[in-house]
Every structure is written in C-alpha cells, then in structure tokens.
Scaffold this active site. Structure first.
Site, PDB file in Angstrom:
ATOM      1  N   MET A   1       0.845  -1.202   0.000  1.00 18.12           N
ATOM      2  CA  MET A   1       0.000   0.000   0.000  1.00 18.12           C
ATOM      3  C   MET A   1       0.879   1.250   0.000  1.00 18.12           C
ATOM      4  SD  MET A   1      -3.368  -1.026   2.076  1.00 18.12           S
ATOM      5  CE  MET A   1      -2.859  -0.501   3.672  1.00 18.12           C
ATOM      6  N   GLY A   2       2.151   1.079  -0.368  1.00 19.83           N
ATOM      7  CA  GLY A   2       3.027   2.240  -0.504  1.00 19.83           C
ATOM      8  C   GLY A   2       3.592   2.724   0.819  1.00 19.83           C
TER       9      GLY A   2
ATOM     10  N   HIS B   1       9.301  -3.524   3.160  1.00 19.42           N
ATOM     11  CA  HIS B   1       8.855  -3.743   1.773  1.00 19.42           C
ATOM     12  C   HIS B   1      10.055  -4.114   0.888  1.00 19.42           C
ATOM     13  CE1 HIS B   1       5.763  -0.669   3.193  1.00 19.42           C
ATOM     14  NE2 HIS B   1       5.011  -1.691   2.854  1.00 19.42           N
TER      15      HIS B   1
ATOM     16  N   SER C   1       6.787  -0.492   9.950  1.00 13.39           N
ATOM     17  CA  SER C   1       5.389  -0.419   9.537  1.00 13.39           C
ATOM     18  C   SER C   1       5.116   0.996   9.031  1.00 13.39           C
ATOM     19  CB  SER C   1       4.490  -0.728  10.744  1.00 13.39           C
ATOM     20  OG  SER C   1       3.140  -0.616  10.393  1.00 13.39           O
TER      21      SER C   1
ATOM     22  N   GLN D   1      -2.675 -12.231   7.673  1.00 13.72           N
ATOM     23  CA  GLN D   1      -2.845 -11.919   6.248  1.00 13.72           C
ATOM     24  C   GLN D   1      -2.076 -12.918   5.386  1.00 13.72           C
ATOM     25  OE1 GLN D   1      -2.808  -7.833   4.408  1.00 13.72           O
ATOM     26  NE2 GLN D   1      -0.666  -8.336   4.038  1.00 13.72           N
TER      27      GLN D   1
ATOM     28  N   LYS E   1       5.694 -11.488   7.125  1.00  8.33           N
ATOM     29  CA  LYS E   1       5.110 -12.203   8.266  1.00  8.33           C
ATOM     30  C   LYS E   1       4.720 -11.247   9.389  1.00  8.33           C
ATOM     31  CE  LYS E   1       7.345 -16.651   7.543  1.00  8.33           C
ATOM     32  NZ  LYS E   1       8.272 -17.625   8.157  1.00  8.33           N
TER      33      LYS E   1
ATOM     34  N   HIS F   1       9.146   1.097   3.085  1.00  6.02           N
ATOM     35  CA  HIS F   1      10.249   1.084   4.053  1.00  6.02           C
ATOM     36  C   HIS F   1      11.070  -0.181   3.819  1.00  6.02           C
ATOM     37  CE1 HIS F   1       7.711  -1.804   6.115  1.00  6.02           C
ATOM     38  NE2 HIS F   1       6.749  -0.895   6.267  1.00  6.02           N
TER      39      HIS F   1
HETATM   40  N1  LIG Z   1       8.471  -4.932   8.914  1.00  6.18           N
HETATM   41  C1  LIG Z   1       8.121  -5.684   7.892  1.00  6.18           C
HETATM   42  N2  LIG Z   1       8.826  -6.798   7.589  1.00  6.18           N
HETATM   43  C2  LIG Z   1       8.465  -7.590   6.542  1.00  6.18           C
HETATM   44  N3  LIG Z   1       7.409  -7.346   5.756  1.00  6.18           N
HETATM   45  C3  LIG Z   1       6.674  -6.257   6.021  1.00  6.18           C
HETATM   46  C4  LIG Z   1       6.995  -5.378   7.096  1.00  6.18           C
HETATM   47  N4  LIG Z   1       6.075  -4.382   7.102  1.00  6.18           N
HETATM   48  C5  LIG Z   1       5.238  -4.625   6.100  1.00  6.18           C
HETATM   49  N5  LIG Z   1       5.585  -5.744   5.443  1.00  6.18           N
HETATM   50  C6  LIG Z   1       4.872  -6.379   4.344  1.00  6.18           C
HETATM   51  O1  LIG Z   1       4.782  -5.512   3.243  1.00  6.18           O
HETATM   52  C7  LIG Z   1       3.584  -5.795   2.530  1.00  6.18           C
HETATM   53  C8  LIG Z   1       2.838  -4.528   2.313  1.00  6.18           C
HETATM   54  O2  LIG Z   1       2.445  -4.014   3.579  1.00  6.18           O
HETATM   55  P1  LIG Z   1       1.881  -2.563   3.806  1.00  6.18           P
HETATM   56  O3  LIG Z   1       2.055  -1.773   2.557  1.00  6.18           O
HETATM   57  O4  LIG Z   1       0.560  -2.626   4.453  1.00  6.18           O
HETATM   58  O5  LIG Z   1       2.931  -1.954   4.829  1.00  6.18           O
HETATM   59  P2  LIG Z   1       2.885  -1.947   6.380  1.00  6.18           P
HETATM   60  O6  LIG Z   1       4.133  -1.370   6.858  1.00  6.18           O
HETATM   61  O7  LIG Z   1       2.464  -3.299   6.841  1.00  6.18           O
HETATM   62  O8  LIG Z   1       1.775  -0.914   6.671  1.00  6.18           O
HETATM   63  P3  LIG Z   1       0.815  -0.851   7.893  1.00  6.18           P
HETATM   64  O9  LIG Z   1       1.352   0.250   8.701  1.00  6.18           O
HETATM   65  O10 LIG Z   1      -0.447  -0.620   7.190  1.00  6.18           O
HETATM   66  O11 LIG Z   1       0.803  -2.152   8.618  1.00  6.18           O
HETATM   67  C9  LIG Z   1       2.799  -6.801   3.388  1.00  6.18           C
HETATM   68  O12 LIG Z   1       3.015  -8.105   2.880  1.00  6.18           O
HETATM   69  C10 LIG Z   1       3.429  -6.634   4.729  1.00  6.18           C
HETATM   70  O13 LIG Z   1       3.325  -7.789   5.542  1.00  6.18           O
HETATM   71  C1  LIG Z   2      -1.651  -7.123   0.865  1.00  4.71           C
HETATM   72  C2  LIG Z   2      -2.131  -5.675   0.720  1.00  4.71           C
HETATM   73  C3  LIG Z   2      -1.236  -4.925  -0.253  1.00  4.71           C
HETATM   74  C4  LIG Z   2      -3.534  -5.705   0.133  1.00  4.71           C
HETATM   75  O1  LIG Z   2      -4.054  -4.427  -0.008  1.00  4.71           O
HETATM   76  C5  LIG Z   2      -2.163  -4.962   2.086  1.00  4.71           C
HETATM   77  O2  LIG Z   2      -3.061  -5.559   2.955  1.00  4.71           O
HETATM   78  C6  LIG Z   2      -0.807  -4.817   2.693  1.00  4.71           C
HETATM   79  O3  LIG Z   2      -0.126  -3.896   2.274  1.00  4.71           O
HETATM   80  O4  LIG Z   2      -0.417  -5.618   3.581  1.00  4.71           O
HETATM   81  N1  BAL Z   3      -0.405  -4.036   6.469  1.00  2.28           N
HETATM   82  C1  BAL Z   3      -1.780  -4.408   6.298  1.00  2.28           C
HETATM   83  C2  BAL Z   3      -2.637  -3.330   5.776  1.00  2.28           C
HETATM   84  C3  BAL Z   3      -3.557  -2.766   6.771  1.00  2.28           C
HETATM   85  O1  BAL Z   3      -3.344  -2.891   7.981  1.00  2.28           O
HETATM   86  O2  BAL Z   3      -4.563  -2.150   6.389  1.00  2.28           O
END
Ligand SMILES: Nc1ncnc2c1ncn2[C@@H]1O[C@H](COP(=O)(O)OP(=O)(O)OP(=O)(O)O)[C@@H](O)[C@H]1O
Ligand SMILES: CC(C)(CO)[C@@H](O)C(=O)[O-]
Ligand code: BAL
Length: 318
Positions: A35-36, A42, A223, A191, A186, A39
């Site tokens: 979702m952009g 990602h 995150s 999810q 993870k 960090h």
């Molecule tokens: N710290 C992390 N380590 C490994 N994978 C991550 C981490 N943070 C996010 N991801 C993964 O990146 C992908 C996209 O996640 P997303 O864009 O929602 O970012 P996020 O940091 O999880 O955001 P949010 O603050 O919404 O939880 C997902 O598969 C998520 O599990």
């Molecule tokens: C998997 C995903 C991109 C679906 O919108 C979202 O839930 C996220 O960023 O973890």
């Molecule tokens: N990282 C998962 C997206 C969400 O919490 O909406």
C-alpha cells in the site's frame, strides 16, 4: 536483473499485457503487493522476489475495500515519489511499479455503473452488517473472496471487513499481474496465512512466499503506520516488544509459566500474546507444534501488530 528504471503502469490492461508478453518469453514474475509509503520491510520483500523470479512487479495501491469507514484510510500515509526513489535505490531490482488509480472503477465495462450510488451501497450490504469504505462510496463492486475460518480470529475480530477486502484485492492483483510468485511479510501474519490458504483453495497457480519481519535497530517492526507514533508512544511499543521477547526466552528455557502482560495502561491492548498454531491460527492451550505469539495494540490513534514465530523443533529438539 532489470536493465532499466522501473516502468510505471497505471492501467490494468496494460499491466496484464506486459505480464503476458514477459511470460511468453519464458520469464518468471514475482509480485510484491503493497500500500506504498515504502520502508525496508517492503524492500526486503522486493529483494526476495529479485532472488526468486526473473522479473519483479511492485504494486502500490491503498485498497478502500479493506478499511471500514471508522478506520484510518483517510490518514493512511503515502509518498509516491519517495516510493519510487526507494525502489530505484535497489539497483534495478524492480521492473514494474503497478500504481492503479482505482481498481474498482468498472465504468468502461458497464455503462450503467454510476446510477444511484447510495442505493447500491445500501442494497450491496443487505443483511451482511459489514461495510467497507469501498461500499460506503457505492462503487458497485459486489464480489468478495472470503477465507471463512482463518479470517475470523485475531485481527478479524476488530477489523470485520479487513480480510475479505485483502483476499479480494489480492485476487484481483493476481488476475491482473498473473505472477508466478507473490511475497508477503510475516509481520501481517494472519494476512500471510489467509492468502496462502486462498491460493490453495482457489487453485491459483502462484507460490506464496512469507518473508521474515524487518525491524528497526531498536527492535520495532517496520510499519508504514509508525510514522504516526509520537516518541512516547514509540517507547510504549518497545516495552510491548520486550515482553514478546521475554516470552520467547521463557519458551527457550522451557519454563511454562506465562508472563503477565504488562503494557502501560494508557495503551490499549486489543489482543496480547495470543498463542496460535502457525497454519490453522487456532488458539493453543499447550505448545506442541510450531506456534506464533501475536499482539495487536493501540498507541494513541495507531493500531500496530507484531508477532513471533516459535518453531518447536528449534526449542524442544534437545
Ligand atoms: N516490517 C516488515 N517486515 C516484513 N514485511 C513487512 C513489514 N512491514 C510490512 N511488510 C509487508 O509488506 C507488505 C505490504 O504491507 P503494507 O504496505 O501494508 O505496509 P505496512 O508497513 O504493513 O503498513 P501498515 O502500517 O499498514 O501495517 C505486506 O506483505 C506486509 O506484511
Ligand atoms: C496485501 C495488501 C497490499 C492488500 O491491499 C495490504 O493488505 C498490505 O499492504 O499488507
Ligand atoms: N499491512 C496491512 C494493511 C492494513 O493494515 O490495512
């Protein structure tokens, strides 16, 4: 490895055509859905994809279908130019950034789609009792993918539309990008398991790969929402993390007494130290198989999750 900067594709048909052209040349494709506000977490997924597949697509799309109207869609952070810079810092590991404007806009397919949105929104939810931001806007989308049992516990209890929204948008992304591999962190453990199960149950020909949690130097799981934490709130998150680590230590030392959760009262624990089986996500009374300890808590307006896998073989084999 890619030979040029990533191509930015916003149109889903163009995305599908690109994938099909590459696959017809025998290339394998890895998809990293995000979702952009990228960090290092990602980027660790991108690096994994780069190792597994010939080509990597990173999707950046904040999906309104997985947020309920009371959640934080409107303040979800975004910085597309910053994201592009980060992607480019990975020495051409990303071939395409798929950045669609609206994946629920079907106006080109059905000409009568924009009639009386509010009515459609009401009828679209008849009897279901759950509404996402997408339905609230009356986008006319009414097909949902549900992973019925796995979506219910843990985060599913407080985010009733979240997993059907995720399963649905990920299905759409799979159908558009047609990847060979898809990478999920993870950190969002439930999810990851929901998507794995969906892929198995619906026979998507895609290998789902879970990636370890990337953490900051102080141990905080990276995150996108961390940007909303004040320094004081960040301290509180870290004390929560410490307890998670102590749990791991207790297990390692084969002590059975659970520690009492001791997070500052001004934070709100949604669920804490829930111990569930890694695949079924069922609560475990006794730790006999690989489990994961899961936490979800609120720090001010920020809801964060974290977890730790405990692999029984590692801890009890000698
Ligand atoms: N710290 C992390 N380590 C490994 N994978 C991550 C981490 N943070 C996010 N991801 C993964 O990146 C992908 C996209 O996640 P997303 O864009 O929602 O970012 P996020 O940091 O999880 O955001 P949010 O603050 O919404 O939880 C997902 O598969 C998520 O599990
Ligand atoms: C998997 C995903 C991109 C679906 O919108 C979202 O839930 C996220 O960023 O973890
Ligand atoms: N990282 C998962 C997206 C969400 O919490 O909406």
């Amino acid at each position: 490895m890619a030979t040029k900067e990533p191509e930015i594709i916003t149109d889903k048909n163009q995305m599908r055509n690109w994938s099909r052209a590459m696959r017809s040349q025998g290339k394998t494709i890895g998809l990293v859905p995000t979702m952009g506000y990228l960090h290092e977490g990602h980027l660790s997924l991108v690096k994994q994809s780069h190792c597994h597949a010939n080509l990597t697509v990173v999707s950046i799309y904040v999906n309104p279908g997985q947020f309920s109207p009371s959640e934080d869609l409107s303040i979800y952070p975004s910085d597309f130019q910053g994201d592009l810079r980060k992607v480019m810092s990975l020495s051409k590991a990303v071939d395409v950034v798929f950045h669609p404007h609206n994946l629920y806009d079907y106006k080109n397919n059905f000409k009568n789609n924009d009639v009386n949105d509010s009515k459609r929104s009401e009828s679209g939810n008849a009897g279901s009792g759950v509404v996402s931001c997408l339905e609230e806007k009356g986008m006319g989308h009414e097909t949902w993918v549900r992973v019925e049992r796995l979506e219910k516990g843990l985060c599913g209890k407080s985010r009733p539309v979240f997993f059907r929204g995720v399963a649905t948008i990920v299905s759409k992304l799979f159908n558009i990008v047609e990847p060979d591999f898809a990478f999920f962190g993870k950190k969002d453990y439930q999810q990851f398991r929901v998507i794995q199960r969906m892929v198995r149950d619906l026979d998507f020909g895609i290998e789902v790969i879970g990636s370890e949690i990337a953490r900051d130097e102080d141990g905080l799981a990276l995150s996108s929402r961390n940007v909303h934490l004040s320094p004081e709130e960040r301290e509180k998150v870290l004390s929560m993390l410490l307890i998670l680590l102590c749990y791991d230590l207790h297990i390692t030392l084969m002590k059975t007494e659970p520690m009492a959760p001791n997070v500052d009262q001004s934070s709100f624990l949604e669920y804490a130290y829930q111990i569930v089986d890694q695949e079924s996500l069922e609560a475990m009374e006794e730790i006999k198989s690989p489990v994961v300890f899961c936490i979800a808590a609120w720090f001010g307006k920020v809801r964060l999750i974290d977890n730790m896998e405990i692999n029984i073989m590692k801890h009890f084999s000698h």
